[in-house]
Design a protein around this motif. Structure first.
Motif, short mmCIF file in Angstrom:
data_model
loop_
_atom_site.label_atom_id
_atom_site.label_comp_id
_atom_site.label_asym_id
_atom_site.label_seq_id
_atom_site.Cartn_x
_atom_site.Cartn_y
_atom_site.Cartn_z
N UNK A 89 -6.55 5.97 1.63
CA UNK A 89 -6.53 6.93 2.74
C UNK A 89 -7.04 8.27 2.24
N UNK A 90 -8.33 8.50 2.41
CA UNK A 90 -8.92 9.77 1.98
C UNK A 90 -9.39 10.57 3.18
N UNK A 91 -8.85 11.76 3.35
CA UNK A 91 -9.31 12.61 4.45
C UNK A 91 -10.82 12.81 4.38
N UNK A 92 -11.47 12.67 5.52
CA UNK A 92 -12.90 12.89 5.60
C UNK A 92 -13.74 11.68 5.22
N UNK A 93 -13.11 10.57 4.87
CA UNK A 93 -13.85 9.37 4.49
C UNK A 93 -13.28 8.17 5.23
N UNK A 94 -14.08 7.10 5.30
CA UNK A 94 -13.57 5.86 5.88
C UNK A 94 -12.55 5.27 4.92
N UNK A 95 -11.54 4.64 5.46
CA UNK A 95 -10.48 4.06 4.64
C UNK A 95 -10.92 2.68 4.15
N UNK A 96 -11.21 2.58 2.86
CA UNK A 96 -11.65 1.31 2.29
C UNK A 96 -10.47 0.45 1.87
N UNK A 97 -10.62 -0.87 2.03
CA UNK A 97 -9.56 -1.78 1.62
C UNK A 97 -9.52 -1.85 0.10
N UNK A 98 -8.32 -1.92 -0.43
CA UNK A 98 -8.10 -2.01 -1.87
C UNK A 98 -7.77 -3.46 -2.20
N UNK A 99 -8.61 -4.09 -2.99
CA UNK A 99 -8.36 -5.46 -3.41
C UNK A 99 -8.44 -6.45 -2.26
N UNK A 100 -7.90 -7.63 -2.51
CA UNK A 100 -7.90 -8.70 -1.52
C UNK A 100 -6.62 -8.64 -0.70
N UNK A 101 -6.64 -9.24 0.51
CA UNK A 101 -5.39 -9.31 1.28
C UNK A 101 -4.32 -10.09 0.52
N UNK A 102 -3.10 -9.66 0.68
CA UNK A 102 -1.96 -10.38 0.10
C UNK A 102 -1.42 -11.25 1.23
N UNK A 103 -1.77 -12.52 1.22
CA UNK A 103 -1.39 -13.42 2.31
C UNK A 103 -0.27 -14.35 1.92
N UNK A 104 0.65 -14.57 2.85
CA UNK A 104 1.80 -15.44 2.61
C UNK A 104 1.95 -16.37 3.81
N UNK A 105 1.89 -17.67 3.54
CA UNK A 105 1.95 -18.69 4.58
C UNK A 105 3.41 -19.01 4.88
N UNK A 106 3.70 -19.23 6.17
CA UNK A 106 5.01 -19.71 6.61
C UNK A 106 6.06 -18.62 6.71
N UNK A 107 7.21 -19.06 7.18
CA UNK A 107 8.37 -18.17 7.32
C UNK A 107 9.56 -18.87 6.69
N UNK A 108 10.23 -18.31 5.74
CA UNK A 108 10.17 -16.91 5.31
C UNK A 108 9.07 -16.61 4.31
N UNK A 109 8.32 -17.61 3.86
CA UNK A 109 7.31 -17.38 2.84
C UNK A 109 7.93 -17.55 1.46
N UNK A 110 7.14 -17.35 0.41
CA UNK A 110 7.64 -17.52 -0.95
C UNK A 110 8.63 -16.42 -1.33
N UNK A 111 9.35 -16.60 -2.45
CA UNK A 111 10.27 -15.56 -2.92
C UNK A 111 9.57 -14.21 -3.06
N UNK A 112 10.33 -13.14 -2.87
CA UNK A 112 9.78 -11.80 -2.97
C UNK A 112 9.58 -11.14 -1.62
#
Length: 178
Positions: A89-112
């Motif tokens: 989040x940089x003022x005056x610039x487009x907000x670039x994504x950092x790294x890859x998405x952290x995806x978790x399948x299902x509910x409740x998902x894995x530990x953590x």
């Protein structure tokens, strides 16, 4: 015929003026999207499992009726779950994504973390282990190259995986010298 042309010209001119007026107030993306109510991001410090990473904690609720929340959780498709996308989040610039998405399948998902339905919506929470160098999104090689304060936020995205549209919520932005 001239009266008709004048009317059409006037309507086209009015439409162009309205379009211009609508865009004059627009500015480039310069700040994180507004924080969704009750959705938070906190820095937990170094990841004890990986010294090269920081541990972030994201938690919140997608507000909806209890019935809708249970319906969405109980009918998750095989690829349904929740994604967490970290952004700079940089003022005056487009907000670039950092790294890859952290995806978790299902509910409740894995530990953590957790993902469950309750009386006021779908509750979610998750620890995210992110490489330290990725959160240092204002890195520069010399002093005087601008603001060296890092600002990051997270988009939590519930993906049903059954063809229904995703839900999204933004955290607050956190700042520091990561």
């Amino acid at each position: 015929m001239t009266m008709r042309r004048k009317k059409i010209s006037w309507m086209v001119g009015a439409a162009a003026a309205a379009a211009l007026a609508a865009t004059v107030g627009l500015v480039p993306a310069s700040a994180a999207p507004p924080q969704s109510p009750g959705v938070t991001l906190t820095m937990r410090g170094d990841d004890p499992a990986n010294g090269g990473n920081y541990l972030l904690w994201v938690q919140g609720v997608f507000p909806m009726s209890e019935g809708s929340a249970h319906d969405r959780i109980n009918n998750l498709g095989s690829s349904g779950g929740i994604d967490y996308l970290v952004f700079a989040d940089d003022p005056g610039e487009d907000d670039g994504r950092i790294g890859f998405p952290h995806g978790f399948i299902g509910a409740p998902g894995p530990p953590g973390g957790y993902l469950y339905a309750n009386t006021n919506g779908i509750h979610f929470g998750r620890h995210l282990s992110v490489p330290k160098h990725q959160l240092d999104e204002d890195f520069c090689f010399s002093s005087g190259c601008g603001d060296d304060t890092d600002e990051v936020y997270v988009l939590a995205r519930f993906v049903p995986g059954n063809g229904a549209g995703p839900l999204g919520a933004h955290t607050n932005a956190i700042t520091g010298k990561f």
